[in-house]
Write a protein that holds these residues in place. Structure first.
Motif, PDB file in Angstrom:
ATOM      1  N   LEU A  56      30.376  47.863  27.823  1.00 37.25           N
ATOM      2  CA  LEU A  56      30.322  48.726  28.996  1.00 37.25           C
ATOM      3  C   LEU A  56      29.053  48.453  29.801  1.00 37.25           C
ATOM      4  N   ALA A  94      29.519  45.364  31.662  1.00 36.38           N
ATOM      5  CA  ALA A  94      30.423  45.546  32.801  1.00 36.38           C
ATOM      6  C   ALA A  94      29.662  46.119  33.992  1.00 36.38           C
ATOM      7  N   TYR A  95      28.799  47.091  33.722  1.00 36.74           N
ATOM      8  CA  TYR A  95      28.047  47.718  34.810  1.00 36.74           C
ATOM      9  C   TYR A  95      27.032  46.751  35.422  1.00 36.74           C
ATOM     10  N   ILE A 149      34.502  37.434  46.918  1.00 36.32           N
ATOM     11  CA  ILE A 149      35.459  38.099  46.037  1.00 36.32           C
ATOM     12  C   ILE A 149      36.057  39.329  46.725  1.00 36.32           C
ATOM     13  N   PHE A 170      39.742  40.788  48.109  1.00 40.41           N
ATOM     14  CA  PHE A 170      40.199  42.138  47.761  1.00 40.41           C
ATOM     15  C   PHE A 170      40.745  42.879  48.973  1.00 40.41           C
ATOM     16  N   TRP A 211      28.751  48.535  44.720  1.00 40.34           N
ATOM     17  CA  TRP A 211      29.223  47.787  43.542  1.00 40.34           C
ATOM     18  C   TRP A 211      28.166  46.810  43.057  1.00 40.34           C
ATOM     19  N   LEU A 271      35.148  53.895  34.902  1.00 45.44           N
ATOM     20  CA  LEU A 271      34.139  53.307  35.793  1.00 45.44           C
ATOM     21  C   LEU A 271      33.874  51.853  35.416  1.00 45.44           C
ATOM     22  N   GLY A 272      33.780  51.596  34.120  1.00 42.67           N
ATOM     23  CA  GLY A 272      33.537  50.238  33.650  1.00 42.67           C
ATOM     24  C   GLY A 272      34.654  49.297  34.061  1.00 42.67           C
ATOM     25  N   TRP A 310      34.534  48.530  37.582  1.00 44.17           N
ATOM     26  CA  TRP A 310      33.395  47.658  37.869  1.00 44.17           C
ATOM     27  C   TRP A 310      33.680  46.188  37.559  1.00 44.17           C
ATOM     28  N   VAL A 311      34.474  45.906  36.496  1.00 45.16           N
ATOM     29  CA  VAL A 311      34.740  44.490  36.199  1.00 45.16           C
ATOM     30  C   VAL A 311      35.982  43.971  36.906  1.00 45.16           C
ATOM     31  N   LEU A 312      36.790  44.887  37.434  1.00 50.14           N
ATOM     32  CA  LEU A 312      38.059  44.477  38.040  1.00 50.14           C
ATOM     33  C   LEU A 312      37.905  43.365  39.081  1.00 50.14           C
ATOM     34  N   PRO A 313      36.984  43.505  40.047  1.00 49.63           N
ATOM     35  CA  PRO A 313      36.854  42.430  41.044  1.00 49.63           C
ATOM     36  C   PRO A 313      36.569  41.081  40.411  1.00 49.63           C
ATOM     37  N   LEU A 314      35.759  41.098  39.360  1.00 50.42           N
ATOM     38  CA  LEU A 314      35.397  39.846  38.708  1.00 50.42           C
ATOM     39  C   LEU A 314      36.580  39.250  37.948  1.00 50.42           C
ATOM     40  N   TYR A 338      39.644  39.736  38.574  1.00 44.61           N
ATOM     41  CA  TYR A 338      40.578  39.304  39.607  1.00 44.61           C
ATOM     42  C   TYR A 338      40.201  37.893  40.102  1.00 44.61           C
ATOM     43  N   ALA A 339      38.915  37.693  40.313  1.00 38.88           N
ATOM     44  CA  ALA A 339      38.443  36.385  40.775  1.00 38.88           C
ATOM     45  C   ALA A 339      38.698  35.325  39.712  1.00 38.88           C
TER      46      ALA A 339
END
Lengths: 290, 272
Positions: A102, A105-106, A120, A124, A163, B19-20, B23-27, B29-30
């Motif tokens: 986690l 990820a942040y 990126i 989107f 972000w 939230l996590g 936060w990683v979703l865009p990455l 996806y790329a």
């Protein structure tokens, strides 16, 4: 007779100091001087015109739009990223399943160049293909040109900035939280203080120096970082995403109006100075240092 | 956490994870787009074939090898120069007495607010008059005298016990000798922290390099990527995301491998 130590100190300082002054202080002063002259064009040398550049700035519609945009951008980006950073730090500071994952990820967006982040997110926000429209499609909403609509373009920039930055600020909150003595919590438990009360009365005040530090950085970034604007919208549509530094870049290096760009830079510097004064003078006095 | 009620705690954990994931979703996806053929760019079927073709095509479509070289030269140049320049300056501020010290230090710290990133116009003019436009040196110059570095190292040097310094002095060490043998080794964690912050900052820096460079032989990766994405490729997202990941990869991989070191360095650099 000057003391030996003085000589030695200046010898040690001089190389760094020369570069610092040559490329930070001197350009700042030169910019101020340039703002009082006309832009040299061809064989026409610059001519002293006093404050005329500043006067014409007052009539510049785009300047006011850029200023307004930048304040909206700052007013949204700063609190959002700071509050999210605090929440992230609080979450990652407790025993939580998958905590390292986690935290990673942040924090990961922080390591990406803003320019990569912009690419990126550009994808989107693409109409039809982009994830935003695909998700909207699931709920039966039609396509939307997020970056082409002046109502959603600036909010899109704000989302991208939050972000990118929240995870960076999280690190500083996390460091502060981990430095907090655990006996405070134990004492509060003995007294039967509620969690919210403890957070509001103990944690938050102890985090104030960190908050000040994070705020200073967030404010500077809100006026310093415009890479995503260059890549995603070029200030458009109809200047809806033109921020102050982007306008400086456009004026100075796309229209080559260096005098106006210098004038705009002076405004930005004054703004940054005023904000720094506000933060250290007003906020700084309310910070409790341990 | 003894008093926390279970449902609240579950909600908190859920919130943290949502939230996590956001936060990683865009990455993610790329990554998906870059490793699959363009036809699968937006359709997430598990049997989509994996491919490296996007990376190969991006690599061929623009001189990325040269851009990598430019960025490496730039980052190394800045790092070495910052260490060499900031160390003696920081030492002078930390351990020497001379008239005007506090005033000069305040002047140095001004840079923390008036950063070179904002002074595009003024610095461009300086570089033009020095004949340095479109050189890697010009990208680096405004950042070499770094107030941040001086400040960081000064704080560290002040923590070094004075007795160690005195002992070295009794043994006949010169000023530079003491700096080199006593202070620099003890400040190693700070150098690592400052180095990581500096490298990641300049690997990612964009606007000033964009302004001051205009040819393949000087452009760093970030500028090269933006030129590539805006002109050459139209809207082939698979190739653009592949190029994007490629340019961020070295730093990202280094971060994933040395996560603890990175995070602690950023913390160290931030605590004042």
């Amino acid at each position: 007779m000057i003391r030996r130590e003085t000589w030695q100190a200046w010898a040690l300082l001089l190389p760094a100091l020369l570069l610092l002054v040559a490329f930070t202080h001197w350009p700042a002063v030169a910019t101020l001087i340039d703002s009082l002259y006309t832009t040299p064009r061809g064989s026409r040398p610059p001519r002293f015109i006093g404050l005329e550049n500043f006067a014409s700035l007052l009539d510049d519609r785009v300047f006011w739009t850029a200023l307004r945009n930048n304040f909206i951008y700052a007013a949204a980006t700063i609190p959002a990223s700071v509050i999210l950073a605090l929440l992230m730090a609080l979450a990652v500071n407790t025993a939580l399943p998958g905590r390292p994952l986690l935290r990673m990820a942040y924090f990961t967006p922080t390591m990406l160049p803003m320019i990569a982040v912009a690419n990126i997110w550009l994808f989107f926000f693409t109409p039809d293909y982009g994830l935003f429209d695909q998700v909207a499609g699931l709920f039966g909403l039609g396509r939307h040109n997020w970056l082409g609509d002046s109502a959603t373009a600036l909010p899109a920039m704000i989302v991208v900035a939050v972000w990118k930055e929240a995870g960076f600020f999280m690190i500083f909150y996390l460091a502060a939280l981990q430095a907090m003595p655990p006996d405070l919590r134990e004492a509060a438990d003995l007294e039967g203080s509620s969690r919210w009360n403890f957070f509001r009365r103990v944690t938050l005040p102890l985090l104030m120096p960190t908050t000040l530090f994070v705020l200073v950085n967030a404010v500077i970034n809100a006026f310093r970082l415009v890479d995503h604007v260059v890549v995603m919208t070029r200030g458009g549509p109809d200047n809806a995403t033109t921020l102050l530094l982007y306008y400086i870049y456009e004026t100075g290096f796309r229209f080559w109006d260096t005098a106006m760009a210098a004038t705009l830079t002076v405004v930005l510097l004054v703004l940054l100075a005023a904000l720094a004064w506000l933060q250290f003078g007003v906020l700084g006095r309310r910070v409790h240092y341990r | 956490m003894t008093r926390t009620q279970l449902p609240t705690r579950v909600l908190e954990i859920l919130g943290a994870w949502v939230l996590g994931i956001i936060w990683v979703l865009p990455l993610l996806y790329a990554v998906w787009t870059a490793f699959h053929p363009a036809a699968y760019a937006t359709s997430f079927t598990p049997d989509a074939p994996l491919t490296l073709a996007n990376f190969a095509r991006a690599w061929e479509a623009a001189p990325f090898a040269r851009y990598f070289l430019n960025t490496t030269i730039l980052v190394t140049l800045i790092l070495v120069a910052q260490f060499v320049l900031c160390t003696p300056a920081a030492f002078a501020f930390a351990r020497m007495e001379f008239p005007g010290r506090d005033t000069v230090f305040a002047i140095v710290l001004l840079q923390l607010m008036v950063m070179p990133d904002v002074l595009l116009v003024g610095n461009y003019r300086s570089m033009a008059s020095l004949g340095l436009v479109d050189t890697i040196l010009a990208i680096a110059l405004p950042y070499l005298g770094s107030a941040f570095g001086i400040f960081l190292l000064r704080q560290t040097f002040r923590m070094v016990p004075q007795e160690l310094d005195d002992a070295a002095r009794l043994e006949g060490s010169s000023l530079m000798g003491r700096l080199w043998r006593v202070y620099v080794p003890l400040a190693k964690p700070t150098y690592i922290a400052y180095g990581l912050v500096s490298v990641s900052y300049h690997w990612n820096n964009f606007l000033w390099p964009l302004v001051i460079t205009n040819s393949v032989t000087t452009r760093p990766l970030t500028v090269g990527l933006s030129v590539f994405a805006s002109t050459d490729q139209g809207i082939d997202w698979s190739i653009i995301t592949a190029a994007t990941l490629m340019t961020s990869a070295p730093l990202l991989l280094a971060f994933l491998l040395f996560q603890r070191q990175f995070v602690q360095s950023f913390m160290r650099a931030g605590i004042r």
